[in-house]
Write a protein that holds these residues in place. Structure first.
Motif, short mmCIF file in Angstrom:
data_model
loop_
_atom_site.label_atom_id
_atom_site.label_comp_id
_atom_site.label_asym_id
_atom_site.label_seq_id
_atom_site.Cartn_x
_atom_site.Cartn_y
_atom_site.Cartn_z
N ILE A 1 0.92 -1.17 -0.09
CA ILE A 1 0.00 0.18 0.27
C ILE A 1 0.80 1.39 0.22
O ILE A 1 0.49 2.07 -0.65
N LEU A 2 1.96 1.34 0.99
CA LEU A 2 2.74 2.52 0.82
C LEU A 2 3.59 2.50 -0.44
O LEU A 2 3.72 3.89 -0.94
N ILE A 3 4.14 1.56 -1.19
CA ILE A 3 4.74 1.75 -2.37
C ILE A 3 3.86 2.33 -3.39
O ILE A 3 3.96 3.09 -4.19
N HIS A 4 2.57 1.62 -3.40
CA HIS A 4 1.70 2.25 -4.49
C HIS A 4 1.37 3.60 -4.11
O HIS A 4 0.96 4.41 -5.06
N ARG A 5 0.92 4.04 -2.92
CA ARG A 5 0.48 5.24 -2.64
C ARG A 5 1.61 6.38 -3.13
O ARG A 5 1.25 7.47 -3.56
N HIS A 6 2.88 6.08 -3.02
CA HIS A 6 3.91 6.98 -3.06
C HIS A 6 4.64 6.89 -4.31
O HIS A 6 5.57 7.63 -4.88
#
Length: 193
Positions: free
Chosen positions: A24-29
């Motif tokens: 989720i973090l990778i996708h978000r940023h």
């Protein structure tokens, strides 16, 4: 309306073993980090490599338990990416080296990012405008100009890559610059800051 989970909470979840939290973090940023890296290296493959190296470093740091940037995940990741970009240029000897002498002024090398934010925005806008203008050039001229200006290739390398003589590559570059000037004049564009 879906509530967005804070970065810090996702980091805690990942450290606790929830692999999905990192996804989720990778996708978000992803977009911001990729754009940042690309704006510095101007090469898709190098951007991808540095992006992957950045997250390998992020994962190692999180797994070791040495992450302590509470609530500041993105700036922390951007710093890692920035350091990897500098490493990339050092490895490729394209980073300007500064010799120390009595006239040496550290402030000519290190600027205050906050003071330069406006200049950076203007430079980014000029770069964007210029890339749009380059798109109007004939393909053969555009190809040579991009290789020379953005990929820092020699005319010998351009010649080898395009399968034309060095003189033809030089000619295409010359026409590309002439045509760019015409396009700029035609549209009354100002490319200065």
């Amino acid at each position: 309306m879906e509530l967005q989970i804070e970065d810090s909470e996702l980091v805690r979840d990942y450290i606790s073993g929830d692999e999905k939290a990192l996804e989720i973090l990778i996708h978000r940023h992803n977009q911001r980090i990729t754009s940042f890296i690309y704006s510095k290296v101007l090469d898709r493959d190098v951007t991808e490599d540095i992006f992957q190296d950045t997250f390998i470093k992020v994962i190692k740091t999180l797994k070791k338990g040495s992450y302590s940037e509470e609530g500041k995940f993105l700036p922390w990741v951007m710093r890692i990416a920035h350091n990897l970009i500098i490493d990339h240029f050092r490895k490729n000897k394209r980073m300007p080296m500064f010799e120390g002498n009595e006239d040496f002024n550290i402030f000519s090398v290190i600027g205050d990012d906050k003071l330069n934010a406006e200049k950076q925005l203007i430079k980014d806008q000029i770069d964007t405008d210029l890339r749009e203008l380059i798109e109007e050039l004939p393909d053969d001229q555009k190809e040579v100009l991009i290789m020379r200006i953005y990929k820092d290739m020699s005319f010998k390398e351009i010649s080898e890559n395009t399968g034309v003589s060095i003189n033809t590559a030089l000619g295409r570059m010359r026409y590309a610059l002439i045509n760019l000037r015409k396009i700029i004049e035609k549209h009354n564009i100002v490319l200065t800051h």
